[in-house]
Scaffold this motif. Structure first.
Motif, short mmCIF file in Angstrom:
data_model
loop_
_atom_site.label_atom_id
_atom_site.label_comp_id
_atom_site.label_asym_id
_atom_site.label_seq_id
_atom_site.Cartn_x
_atom_site.Cartn_y
_atom_site.Cartn_z
N VAL A 208 -8.11 -7.33 -8.17
CA VAL A 208 -7.63 -5.99 -7.83
C VAL A 208 -8.01 -5.64 -6.39
CG1 VAL A 208 -7.93 -3.53 -8.34
CG2 VAL A 208 -7.64 -5.16 -10.22
N PHE A 209 -9.23 -6.00 -5.99
CA PHE A 209 -9.69 -5.76 -4.63
C PHE A 209 -8.78 -6.46 -3.62
CE2 PHE A 209 -13.20 -6.77 -1.35
CZ PHE A 209 -12.96 -5.60 -0.65
N ASN A 210 -8.41 -7.71 -3.92
CA ASN A 210 -7.53 -8.45 -3.02
C ASN A 210 -6.14 -7.83 -2.95
OD1 ASN A 210 -5.37 -11.03 -2.97
ND2 ASN A 210 -6.95 -11.07 -1.41
N VAL A 211 -5.59 -7.45 -4.11
CA VAL A 211 -4.26 -6.88 -4.15
C VAL A 211 -4.21 -5.56 -3.39
CG1 VAL A 211 -2.51 -5.86 -5.66
CG2 VAL A 211 -3.58 -8.02 -6.30
N VAL A 212 -5.19 -4.70 -3.65
CA VAL A 212 -5.22 -3.37 -3.02
C VAL A 212 -5.35 -3.49 -1.50
CG1 VAL A 212 -6.54 -1.24 -2.78
CG2 VAL A 212 -6.08 -2.17 -5.05
N THR A 213 -6.28 -4.32 -1.04
CA THR A 213 -6.49 -4.45 0.41
C THR A 213 -5.32 -5.16 1.09
OG1 THR A 213 -7.79 -6.47 0.05
CG2 THR A 213 -9.00 -4.41 0.26
N SER A 214 -4.75 -6.17 0.43
CA SER A 214 -3.63 -6.90 1.02
C SER A 214 -2.40 -6.01 1.17
CB SER A 214 -3.29 -8.13 0.18
OG SER A 214 -4.36 -9.03 0.12
N VAL A 215 -2.09 -5.29 0.10
CA VAL A 215 -0.95 -4.38 0.16
C VAL A 215 -1.23 -3.25 1.15
CG1 VAL A 215 0.46 -2.75 -1.15
CG2 VAL A 215 -0.20 -4.93 -2.18
N GLY A 216 -2.46 -2.77 1.15
CA GLY A 216 -2.83 -1.69 2.07
C GLY A 216 -2.66 -2.09 3.52
N VAL A 217 -3.12 -3.29 3.88
CA VAL A 217 -3.04 -3.71 5.28
C VAL A 217 -1.59 -3.95 5.69
CG1 VAL A 217 -3.24 -6.24 5.07
CG2 VAL A 217 -4.28 -5.06 7.02
N ILE A 218 -0.76 -4.41 4.75
CA ILE A 218 0.66 -4.61 5.06
C ILE A 218 1.34 -3.27 5.32
CG2 ILE A 218 2.88 -5.33 4.10
CD1 ILE A 218 1.37 -7.60 2.66
N ILE A 219 1.06 -2.27 4.48
CA ILE A 219 1.66 -0.95 4.65
C ILE A 219 1.22 -0.32 5.97
CG2 ILE A 219 1.78 1.38 3.71
CD1 ILE A 219 3.38 -0.67 2.14
N MET B 14 2.23 -11.07 -6.96
CA MET B 14 2.19 -9.67 -7.41
C MET B 14 2.15 -8.75 -6.19
SD MET B 14 2.19 -7.45 -9.79
CE MET B 14 1.85 -8.39 -11.30
N LYS B 15 1.50 -9.21 -5.12
CA LYS B 15 1.45 -8.41 -3.89
C LYS B 15 2.84 -8.28 -3.28
CE LYS B 15 -1.82 -11.18 -2.49
NZ LYS B 15 -2.86 -11.88 -1.72
N THR B 16 3.64 -9.34 -3.37
CA THR B 16 5.01 -9.27 -2.85
C THR B 16 5.79 -8.19 -3.56
OG1 THR B 16 4.96 -11.66 -2.38
CG2 THR B 16 7.12 -10.60 -2.47
N ILE B 17 5.64 -8.14 -4.88
CA ILE B 17 6.35 -7.13 -5.66
C ILE B 17 5.85 -5.74 -5.31
CG2 ILE B 17 6.69 -6.28 -8.01
CD1 ILE B 17 6.61 -9.20 -8.93
N LEU B 18 4.54 -5.58 -5.18
CA LEU B 18 3.99 -4.26 -4.84
C LEU B 18 4.43 -3.82 -3.45
CD1 LEU B 18 0.36 -4.51 -6.27
CD2 LEU B 18 2.25 -3.13 -7.13
N VAL B 19 4.52 -4.75 -2.52
CA VAL B 19 4.98 -4.41 -1.17
C VAL B 19 6.42 -3.91 -1.21
CG1 VAL B 19 5.60 -5.37 1.08
CG2 VAL B 19 3.38 -5.91 0.07
N LEU B 20 7.26 -4.54 -2.03
CA LEU B 20 8.64 -4.08 -2.18
C LEU B 20 8.67 -2.65 -2.72
CD1 LEU B 20 10.39 -7.24 -3.68
CD2 LEU B 20 10.78 -6.25 -1.41
N PHE C 200 9.69 0.86 -0.69
CA PHE C 200 10.70 1.79 -1.17
C PHE C 200 10.16 3.21 -1.21
CE2 PHE C 200 12.33 4.12 -4.89
CZ PHE C 200 13.67 4.23 -4.53
N ILE C 201 8.89 3.36 -1.62
CA ILE C 201 8.29 4.69 -1.75
C ILE C 201 8.03 5.32 -0.39
CG2 ILE C 201 6.24 5.95 -2.52
CD1 ILE C 201 6.04 3.95 -4.84
N PHE C 202 7.42 4.53 0.53
CA PHE C 202 6.96 5.10 1.80
C PHE C 202 8.00 5.04 2.92
CE2 PHE C 202 2.86 4.17 -0.26
CZ PHE C 202 2.25 5.41 -0.12
N PHE C 203 8.89 4.05 2.88
CA PHE C 203 9.81 3.87 4.00
C PHE C 203 11.26 4.10 3.61
CE2 PHE C 203 6.10 1.16 4.91
CZ PHE C 203 5.68 1.76 6.09
N GLY C 204 11.49 4.54 2.36
CA GLY C 204 12.83 4.92 1.96
C GLY C 204 13.83 3.81 1.94
#
Length: 322
Positions: free
Chosen positions: A19-30, A261-267, A271-275
């Motif tokens: 979870v730590f890896n997923v949250v930080t990885s997605v966070g840094v990408i966003i 799973m990070k790829t899916i979360l980034v998608l 969609f949520i943040f960049f429309g």
């Protein structure tokens, strides 16, 4: 009862690390996406160098405070790791520039079979039929929701090949070095982050100029861009650490499979943040297939004979080999 408690504790720690890896990885990408889109900061390689420089400061501070014990990593092993890791970062950036997004995604997906190959050849690992099929389902699902137009040229193919093989080698080597030299994730980061920071900050501005035709010394820094750069570097410390923790606790193959799973979360986050308007039924179907494959992989690989199985123990050595 004690065994069950120990297994439950390990499962809880594994889940927390993931979870730590997923949250930080997605966070840094966003954050990086916002930095590049909003403030036009297109210097990806230099930014990665700053990430490792911040990680170096963190590991140095922990050593001074006594939270990280001194350790040894032979210079030749360090140089090999930095060589693979830097080729991975540079190769991915160049591949994205020279190839279509579709072929870039296919190249990223091919890291899973390459990682499997390394584990089969170097570690004599065997996979059950269900484990192999679950990996295939993950590949199909992620390709359905990410791969669009596919076009490739000779230079792009070479860049993608270098990126795939060097990334797979770097991730395999994380697991290998931690086991062989009894290194914790903090120890390994303490050895590798300074070398990566120095080399990437040296070559980064030149590579970024070649990729974007923009010079970082001409960039107009302001409070907003500096704030996002600091935020990106701060989150990246967690990303770098959690990557080493996850690969050390699992394997490079598991890290790649579940990492989608990070790829899916980034998608979804995009969609949520960049429309973005490309989250359609086709993409949702691919996400569902991929998630099903990940759940199947977790179940299949955890069964007796299904998970990557070591046929021999990797020697542990805390001193430099003669």
């Amino acid at each position: 009862m004690a065994t069950a408690t120990k297994a439950e504790k390990k499962a809880a720690v594994d889940a927390a690390a993931w979870v730590f890896n997923v949250v930080t990885s997605v966070g840094v990408i966003i954050v990086n996406k916002a930095l590049m889109v909003t403030y036009g900061f297109s210097f990806a390689t230099t930014l990665t160098g700053l990430h490792f420089a911040t990680t170096t400061l963190m590991t140095a501070a922990l050593k001074m405070l006594g939270y990280v014990q001194p350790s040894h990593l032979p210079l030749f092993e360090l140089l090999k790791f930095v060589f693979f890791a830097n080729f991975s970062i540079v190769g991915m950036n160049v591949s994205l520039m020279l190839n279509s997004v579709g072929f870039y995604q296919i190249a990223k997906l091919s890291m899973i079979p390459v990682s499997c190959l390394f584990e089969i050849v170097f570690d004599k690992i065997r996979y059950s039929r269900d484990t192999k099929l679950s990996i295939l389902v993950v590949l199909i699902g992620v390709s359905v929701c990410t791969v669009t137009d596919v076009s490739v040229n000779s230079r792009g193919f070479i860049a993608a090949s270098i990126a795939v093989w060097s990334t797979a080698l770097q991730q395999y080597y994380v697991h290998y070095l931690q086991r062989k030299y009894s290194l914790s994730s903090f120890n390994l980061l303490g050895h590798t982050a300074p070398a990566q920071a120095g080399t990437l900050l040296l070559i980064g501005p030149f590579l970024d100029y070649w990729l974007t035709n923009n010079r970082i010394d001409k960039y107009a820094f302001n409070f907003g861009s500096l704030m996002f750069i600091v935020l990106s570097c701060t989150i990246a410390v967690g990303t770098n650490l959690s990557q080493f923790i996850c690969i050390g606790r699992f394997t490079a193959v598991s890290f790649q499979v579940l990492g989608h799973m990070k790829t899916i979360l980034v998608l979804v986050m995009g969609f949520i943040f960049f429309g973005r308007d490309d989250l359609n039924l086709h993409v949702i179907l691919g996400m569902g297939i991929a998630v099903f494959g990940m759940i199947w992989y977790g179940n299949a690989s955890s069964k007796p004979g299904g998970k990557e199985r070591w046929s021999h123990a990797l020697p542990t050595n805390k001193t430099e080999p003669r």
